[in-house]
Design a protein around this motif. Structure first.
Motif, PDB file in Angstrom:
ATOM      1  N   PRO A  17      -3.405  -4.583  -7.672  1.00 37.11           N
ATOM      2  CA  PRO A  17      -2.512  -3.544  -7.781  1.00 37.11           C
ATOM      3  C   PRO A  17      -1.843  -2.592  -6.907  1.00 37.11           C
ATOM      4  CG  PRO A  17      -4.488  -2.647  -8.938  1.00 37.11           C
ATOM      5  CD  PRO A  17      -4.623  -4.181  -8.438  1.00 37.11           C
ATOM      6  N   ASN A  18      -2.552  -2.564  -5.787  1.00 34.91           N
ATOM      7  CA  ASN A  18      -2.277  -1.509  -4.777  1.00 34.91           C
ATOM      8  C   ASN A  18      -1.243  -1.980  -3.686  1.00 34.91           C
ATOM      9  OD1 ASN A  18      -4.055   0.498  -5.196  1.00 34.91           O
ATOM     10  ND2 ASN A  18      -5.717  -0.733  -4.428  1.00 34.91           N
ATOM     11  N   ASP A  19      -1.037  -3.555  -3.763  1.00 29.56           N
ATOM     12  CA  ASP A  19      -0.395  -4.075  -3.075  1.00 29.56           C
ATOM     13  C   ASP A  19       1.347  -4.277  -3.510  1.00 29.56           C
ATOM     14  OD1 ASP A  19      -2.505  -5.144  -1.515  1.00 29.56           O
ATOM     15  OD2 ASP A  19      -2.486  -7.068  -2.460  1.00 29.56           O
ATOM     16  N   ILE A  20       2.254  -4.421  -2.704  1.00 33.05           N
ATOM     17  CA  ILE A  20       3.526  -4.153  -2.942  1.00 33.05           C
ATOM     18  C   ILE A  20       4.072  -5.680  -3.231  1.00 33.05           C
ATOM     19  CG2 ILE A  20       5.882  -3.650  -2.296  1.00 33.05           C
ATOM     20  CD1 ILE A  20       4.665  -1.529  -0.411  1.00 33.05           C
ATOM     21  N   ILE A  21       4.545  -6.137  -4.516  1.00 32.79           N
ATOM     22  CA  ILE A  21       4.931  -7.430  -4.748  1.00 32.79           C
ATOM     23  C   ILE A  21       6.255  -7.289  -5.211  1.00 32.79           C
ATOM     24  CG2 ILE A  21       4.597  -9.387  -6.418  1.00 32.79           C
ATOM     25  CD1 ILE A  21       1.470  -8.385  -6.641  1.00 32.79           C
ATOM     26  N   THR A  22       7.057  -8.262  -4.209  1.00 32.78           N
ATOM     27  CA  THR A  22       8.196  -8.158  -4.713  1.00 32.78           C
ATOM     28  C   THR A  22       8.666  -9.647  -5.379  1.00 32.78           C
ATOM     29  OG1 THR A  22       8.914  -7.259  -2.612  1.00 32.78           O
ATOM     30  CG2 THR A  22      10.893  -8.487  -3.682  1.00 32.78           C
ATOM     31  N   GLY A  23       8.888  -9.496  -6.860  1.00 34.84           N
ATOM     32  CA  GLY A  23       9.161 -10.563  -7.587  1.00 34.84           C
ATOM     33  C   GLY A  23       8.002 -10.704  -8.646  1.00 34.84           C
ATOM     34  N   GLU A  24       7.841 -11.681  -9.173  1.00 36.77           N
ATOM     35  CA  GLU A  24       6.742 -11.856 -10.170  1.00 36.77           C
ATOM     36  C   GLU A  24       5.909 -12.819 -10.104  1.00 36.77           C
ATOM     37  OE1 GLU A  24       8.068 -11.864 -14.164  1.00 36.77           O
ATOM     38  OE2 GLU A  24       9.461 -10.013 -14.327  1.00 36.77           O
ATOM     39  N   LEU A  25       4.462 -12.453 -10.197  1.00 39.84           N
ATOM     40  CA  LEU A  25       3.461 -13.596 -10.112  1.00 39.84           C
ATOM     41  C   LEU A  25       3.244 -14.361 -11.432  1.00 39.84           C
ATOM     42  CD1 LEU A  25       0.730 -11.970  -7.850  1.00 39.84           C
ATOM     43  CD2 LEU A  25       2.131 -13.948  -7.044  1.00 39.84           C
ATOM     44  N   ASP A  26       3.313 -15.697 -11.406  1.00 36.83           N
ATOM     45  CA  ASP A  26       2.932 -16.420 -12.501  1.00 36.83           C
ATOM     46  C   ASP A  26       1.536 -16.227 -12.947  1.00 36.83           C
ATOM     47  OD1 ASP A  26       5.545 -17.385 -12.714  1.00 36.83           O
ATOM     48  OD2 ASP A  26       5.105 -19.359 -11.570  1.00 36.83           O
ATOM     49  N   LYS A  27       0.749 -16.406 -11.666  1.00 33.05           N
ATOM     50  CA  LYS A  27      -0.944 -16.105 -12.181  1.00 33.05           C
ATOM     51  C   LYS A  27      -1.253 -14.908 -11.366  1.00 33.05           C
ATOM     52  CE  LYS A  27      -1.920 -20.200 -11.121  1.00 33.05           C
ATOM     53  NZ  LYS A  27      -2.653 -21.462 -10.813  1.00 33.05           N
ATOM     54  N   GLN A  28      -2.486 -14.601 -11.690  1.00 39.10           N
ATOM     55  CA  GLN A  28      -3.162 -13.701 -10.652  1.00 39.10           C
ATOM     56  C   GLN A  28      -3.700 -14.126  -9.659  1.00 39.10           C
ATOM     57  OE1 GLN A  28      -2.715 -10.122 -11.999  1.00 39.10           O
ATOM     58  NE2 GLN A  28      -1.407 -11.444 -13.173  1.00 39.10           N
ATOM     59  N   ILE A  29      -4.209 -15.373  -9.614  1.00 41.09           N
ATOM     60  CA  ILE A  29      -4.737 -15.918  -8.606  1.00 41.09           C
ATOM     61  C   ILE A  29      -3.622 -17.001  -7.624  1.00 41.09           C
ATOM     62  CG2 ILE A  29      -6.509 -17.354  -7.671  1.00 41.09           C
ATOM     63  CD1 ILE A  29      -8.218 -16.339  -9.825  1.00 41.09           C
ATOM     64  N   VAL A  30      -3.658 -16.827  -6.629  1.00 40.93           N
ATOM     65  CA  VAL A  30      -2.598 -17.714  -5.607  1.00 40.93           C
ATOM     66  C   VAL A  30      -3.361 -18.573  -4.856  1.00 40.93           C
ATOM     67  CG1 VAL A  30      -0.647 -17.768  -3.902  1.00 40.93           C
ATOM     68  CG2 VAL A  30      -0.709 -16.016  -5.862  1.00 40.93           C
ATOM     69  N   GLU A  31      -3.365 -20.059  -5.020  1.00 38.79           N
ATOM     70  CA  GLU A  31      -4.128 -20.894  -4.305  1.00 38.79           C
ATOM     71  C   GLU A  31      -3.374 -21.280  -2.996  1.00 38.79           C
ATOM     72  OE1 GLU A  31      -4.768 -23.927  -7.095  1.00 38.79           O
ATOM     73  OE2 GLU A  31      -6.488 -22.718  -8.113  1.00 38.79           O
ATOM     74  N   LEU A  32      -4.173 -22.096  -2.166  1.00 38.58           N
ATOM     75  CA  LEU A  32      -3.787 -22.241  -0.930  1.00 38.58           C
ATOM     76  C   LEU A  32      -2.482 -23.030  -0.718  1.00 38.58           C
ATOM     77  CD1 LEU A  32      -4.799 -21.999   2.086  1.00 38.58           C
ATOM     78  CD2 LEU A  32      -5.958 -24.078   1.970  1.00 38.58           C
ATOM     79  N   GLU A  33      -2.263 -23.863  -1.657  1.00 38.55           N
ATOM     80  CA  GLU A  33      -1.128 -24.938  -1.643  1.00 38.55           C
ATOM     81  C   GLU A  33       0.269 -24.305  -2.077  1.00 38.55           C
ATOM     82  OE1 GLU A  33      -3.897 -26.346  -5.042  1.00 38.55           O
ATOM     83  OE2 GLU A  33      -3.981 -25.901  -2.833  1.00 38.55           O
ATOM     84  N   GLN A  34       0.210 -23.019  -2.664  1.00 43.75           N
ATOM     85  CA  GLN A  34       1.239 -22.279  -3.227  1.00 43.75           C
ATOM     86  C   GLN A  34       1.750 -21.247  -2.159  1.00 43.75           C
ATOM     87  OE1 GLN A  34      -1.184 -20.743  -6.862  1.00 43.75           O
ATOM     88  NE2 GLN A  34       0.860 -20.565  -7.438  1.00 43.75           N
ATOM     89  N   PHE A  35       1.163 -20.932  -0.927  1.00 43.69           N
ATOM     90  CA  PHE A  35       1.518 -20.257  -0.017  1.00 43.69           C
ATOM     91  C   PHE A  35       2.927 -20.797   0.645  1.00 43.69           C
ATOM     92  CE2 PHE A  35      -2.832 -18.540   0.474  1.00 43.69           C
ATOM     93  CZ  PHE A  35      -2.651 -17.270   0.047  1.00 43.69           C
ATOM     94  N   GLU A  36       4.015 -20.083   1.160  1.00 46.76           N
ATOM     95  CA  GLU A  36       5.147 -20.413   1.534  1.00 46.76           C
ATOM     96  C   GLU A  36       5.892 -21.106   0.629  1.00 46.76           C
ATOM     97  OE1 GLU A  36       5.667 -18.743   4.322  1.00 46.76           O
ATOM     98  OE2 GLU A  36       3.458 -18.428   4.519  1.00 46.76           O
ATOM     99  N   LYS A  37       5.597 -21.854  -0.377  1.00 47.31           N
ATOM    100  CA  LYS A  37       6.293 -22.602  -1.287  1.00 47.31           C
ATOM    101  C   LYS A  37       6.690 -21.626  -2.374  1.00 47.31           C
ATOM    102  CE  LYS A  37       4.577 -27.228  -0.577  1.00 47.31           C
ATOM    103  NZ  LYS A  37       3.779 -28.358  -1.192  1.00 47.31           N
ATOM    104  N   GLN A  38       5.597 -20.852  -3.080  1.00 53.09           N
ATOM    105  CA  GLN A  38       6.060 -20.024  -4.077  1.00 53.09           C
ATOM    106  C   GLN A  38       5.530 -18.464  -3.536  1.00 53.09           C
ATOM    107  OE1 GLN A  38       3.741 -22.686  -5.291  1.00 53.09           O
ATOM    108  NE2 GLN A  38       5.552 -23.832  -5.748  1.00 53.09           N
ATOM    109  N   VAL A  39       4.678 -18.302  -2.599  1.00 51.50           N
ATOM    110  CA  VAL A  39       4.499 -17.019  -2.407  1.00 51.50           C
ATOM    111  C   VAL A  39       4.376 -16.783  -1.049  1.00 51.50           C
ATOM    112  CG1 VAL A  39       2.395 -15.389  -2.646  1.00 51.50           C
ATOM    113  CG2 VAL A  39       2.775 -16.601  -4.570  1.00 51.50           C
ATOM    114  N   VAL A  40       4.782 -15.939  -0.461  1.00 52.65           N
ATOM    115  CA  VAL A  40       4.990 -15.596   0.752  1.00 52.65           C
ATOM    116  C   VAL A  40       3.995 -14.103   1.365  1.00 52.65           C
ATOM    117  CG1 VAL A  40       6.377 -15.030   3.003  1.00 52.65           C
ATOM    118  CG2 VAL A  40       7.009 -16.635   1.340  1.00 52.65           C
ATOM    119  N   ILE A  41       3.185 -14.108   2.108  1.00 52.27           N
ATOM    120  CA  ILE A  41       2.443 -12.977   2.450  1.00 52.27           C
ATOM    121  C   ILE A  41       2.498 -12.858   4.124  1.00 52.27           C
ATOM    122  CG2 ILE A  41       0.334 -11.897   2.697  1.00 52.27           C
ATOM    123  CD1 ILE A  41      -0.786 -13.530   0.175  1.00 52.27           C
TER     124      ILE A  41
END
Length: 777
Positions: free
Chosen positions: A380-404
């Motif tokens: 919850p301390n992180d700044i998230i732009t958009g909505e996460l579908d799940k509370q855990i983001v797995e390796l194959e989701q990076f750059e496709k759905q989630v960018v850090i």
């Protein structure tokens, strides 16, 4: 007294061969067919050769294993059979000059004979069922230019294909690892068919050949390879067709095209670039009569030529009466099985493992790099732009759905830390946007100021990207050094000096994985190995038993009816296949606040002679077994290591066994002992002793009697300088030939002046050796 082997050859075997009608031009002595596996330091492993190769009418017919007069003529028979199987030769002879044993691989048995068969007899035994016209096609020579001759496996691939074509086979597949010269093989096939005037009609004309690729860069490279037939080569592309008023060129013999330039595009989302409208899409191949081409060569055919829904398949269906030859670097897998069903079993295969062990491809090591953000858990301390579908983001989701962004920067920084600054490197990213983000992140941490040190090469870059790629492939240029890309560079990039292949995108396809790895396998002077940096666990595919295993037989599908195609629209052709990225929902961007991102593990893996990568524990087991050959206890190792001459000798022997200093240095990372000496790593894995740091060793020397015994202050100062250099840079500073350089760096005077503080140059050298015994005491 019995003849030696060399005398037996010259005085007994040579005359016997020539008595059977073999001319000097038919005999190749000591035929070397491998270059020897590349070893560290520019060295090579064992090269394989046969004592005699018998050739006739441009075909290799037999090998002869020669033994000295006193030996059994059957000595070496099995080895000769093994070589013959590799060389695809049907007859083996072993002899001691008096007795001759013939083994036929066709029949699987042999017998003693009185004399060698004549060239005509042996040729007829091999090709007794072949028609006169087919024999004419089979026996035409290769194209030889200067010292450039086909390698043994290239000769086999060409000969097998020519024989199959001459025997009226209409679908063929060649499977050879990336970097082994498939386009050169295709050229030699075309050249020999061209010179023999082979064609499907048995007419008195040269064949018409279509070379199909799926990328302009592949097509252009192929045209360069076919340069000796330049006046007969024609390119088919949109510009040429438009200049001809929409008519395809027909005056030529060898035509080059990417399939997008001539195909009907049924799936516009895939095949049309953004600048083209639906009305611009046509099927230009239909302007050619179905029997126009005698041979179609499909490069990288696993990329879609055999797929029933692909545009390639429509082209092949239209030219159904032609011979179809597929070229691929990937053995049959679940994701390219349809390719094998269409073409049938390969008429010849040459694997990545074979290429590396024979010395025609470069060996590699793998660095599996893991970070503490390979899996993101919601904070919850992180700044998230958009909505996460799940509370855990797995390796194959990076750059496709989630960018850090911080993750991208961590990877960029780690790439730079694990490569030599000017080593040419390709970074494979998830998509074009990721490739741009990675380029920007590398720019942030690079030490080279040149604006083109790292560039993005993707289809969106167009001509700019292609220009950068051309510069990257130029081995005389250092810049650009790093390319970031996604799908565009997976095939056909002939950059010989690539030292690092970086994987930042998950790969699920063994086919795509092999293609990507092939970017680093090409041989280049001074390139002993290349490194695969894997941030996404893609190299887990190495451990698939299919990596270099046997393929299952495939039932061949029937050839489509002659001349049957699909009607299409007219219009302008696409030019370059775009990199298609599946549409996704808007990406979520996460700015991590409370957590420091870092690399938590780097596991280095080395590839053994059998082509199977060795994990760390396997490598350590191998290393312990090897080291046991050189010393029995710690005293034995210390005696070797504390003497510069003995230490250098040990390291050279390890190099010959494919264990180099960079691999030993990697062990420091594994044991988290970067500030220690390799000696301490070896004592730890050999005898389970505690690992000391270099600082601890220097501290012990500084508080021993060794320095105090020197009453000359300048001598003490020089010894302390050497110790500081060792503490900072390691054992290489203690090499035997480093003494003079250390004197220069110390600033204490000339070699003679510094040596006088010790009582002369020999005495200074003795103290240099004694200091090393003290360091490792």
């Amino acid at each position: 007294m019995a003849y030696s082997e060399s005398d037996t050859r010259s005085k007994l075997i040579d005359p016997s061969i020539k008595d059977s009608g073999w001319l000097e031009s038919n005999i190749v002595r000591e035929y070397y067919f491998t270059d020897g596996r590349k070893l560290i330091g520019g060295k090579r492993g064992k090269r394989y050769f046969v004592d005699y190769m018998l050739t006739y009418k441009n075909t290799n017919l037999a090998i002869i294993e020669a033994k000295s007069e006193s030996k059994d003529p059957l000595d070496g028979l099995q080895q000769s059979i093994n070589y013959a199987q590799r060389l695809k030769i049907d007859f083996v002879y072993t002899t001691n000059g008096h007795k001759i044993y013939e083994h036929s691989l066709l029949e699987g048995k042999g017998q003693f004979i009185e004399n060698y068969p004549t060239p005509d007899e042996l040729f007829e035994r091999k090709y007794r069922k072949v028609t006169p016209k087919a024999k004419d096609v089979i026996t035409h020579p290769f194209y030889i230019e200067g010292m450039m001759k086909p390698r043994f496996y290239q000769q086999i691939a060409v000969q097998k294909t020519i024989e199959a074509i001459a025997g009226n086979k209409d679908r063929m597949l060649l499977t050879l690892a990336t970097g082994t010269g498939k386009t050169y093989i295709a050229f030699q096939i075309a050249y020999r068919l061209f010179q023999s005037k082979w064609n499907r009609d048995n007419a008195d004309r040269r064949p018409k050949i279509l070379f199909l690729a799926d990328r302009n860069v592949l097509k252009d490279q192929s045209m360069n390879t076919f340069n000796p037939l330049e006046k007969d080569c024609i390119e088919i592309n949109g510009k040429i067709i438009k200049k001809r008023g929409g008519k395809v060129p027909t005056a030529g013999n060898i035509f080059f095209a990417i399939y997008q330039s001539i195909a009907e595009n049924k799936n516009r989302m895939i095949d049309i670039t953004e600048e083209e409208s639906e009305d611009d899409v046509t099927a230009y191949y239909k302007q050619y009569p179905p029997n126009f081409f005698d041979l179609i060569i499909i490069d990288e055919c696993h990329r879609g030529s055999a797929n029933d829904e692909s545009s390639w398949r429509d082209i092949l269906n239209h030219f159904g009466s032609a011979v179809h030859l597929g070229l691929t670097a990937t053995p049959k897998r679940d994701d390219n099985g349809d390719t094998y069903k269409y073409f049938g079993e390969p008429i010849y295969e040459y694997s990545l493992k074979d290429g590396i062990n024979d010395g025609f491809l470069t060996p590699y090591k793998v660095k599996r790099i893991q970070t503490n953000i390979d899996e993101y858990r919601f904070d919850p301390n992180d700044i998230i732009t958009g909505e996460l579908d799940k509370q855990i983001v797995e390796l194959e989701q990076f750059e496709k759905q989630v960018v850090i962004p911080k993750r991208t920067e961590l990877i960029a920084k780690t790439i730079l830390q694990n490569m030599n600054t000017m080593d040419k490197t390709i970074v494979f990213c998830v998509n074009q946007k990721h490739a741009l983000d990675m380029k920007v992140a590398i720019d942030k941490f690079k030490t080279i100021k040149d604006n083109n040190y790292c560039v993005r090469v993707t289809s969106d870059e167009g001509d700019i990207g292609r220009d950068f790629l051309e510069m990257f492939q130029n081995n005389d240029r250092d810049i650009p050094t790093i390319l970031t890309s996604s799908k565009m560079l997976t095939t056909g990039v002939d950059a010989k000096n690539v030292r690092n292949v970086v994987l930042t995108a998950p790969i699920k396809s063994m086919t795509e994985f092999k293609q990507i790895i092939g970017r680093g396998t090409r041989v280049f002077e001074g390139k002993d190995f290349f490194t695969i940096m894997d941030f996404v666990g893609a190299t887990n595919l190495f451990y698939d038993p299919k990596w270099d295993g046997e393929d299952e037989p495939i039932e061949k599908t029937p050839r489509p009816p002659k001349g049957k195609g699909i009607e299409g629209d007219e219009g302008g052709p696409p030019t370059e296949p775009p990199e298609v990225e599946a549409p996704t929902n808007e990406k979520v961007t996460i700015d991590i606040k409370g957590k420091k991102l870092k690399v938590i593990n780097i596991e280095t893996t080395y590839v053994g002679m059998d082509g199977v990568p060795l994990k760390t524990e396997d490598y350590l087991e191998l290393l312990i077994g090897v080291l046991g050959k050189f010393y029995n206890d710690e005293d034995g190792l210390r005696e070797i290591w504390s003497n510069p001459s003995n230490r250098k000798d040990l390291l050279n022997k390890l190099k010959e066994m494919n264990i180099d200093e960079s691999q030993l240095d990697d062990l420091k990372v594994i044991f988290e002992a970067q500030n220690s000496d390799i000696y301490d790593i070896l004592t730890h894995i050999s005898f389970n002793l505690d690992i000391k740091t270099r600082s601890e060793r220097v501290f012990a020397v500084e508080h021993s009697e060794f320095i105090e015994k020197h009453h000359n202050e300048k001598a003490k100062e020089f010894i302390e300088f050497i110790l500081e250099r060792y503490k900072k840079d390691g054992v290489k500073e203690l090499d035997e030939d480093k003494l003079g350089k250390l004197v220069d760096l110390s600033g204490l005077g000339s070699v003679r002046e510094v040596a006088n503080n010790f009582g002369g140059i020999p005495k200074m050298r003795d103290e240099y050796f004694e200091l090393q015994r003290e360091i490792y005491r």
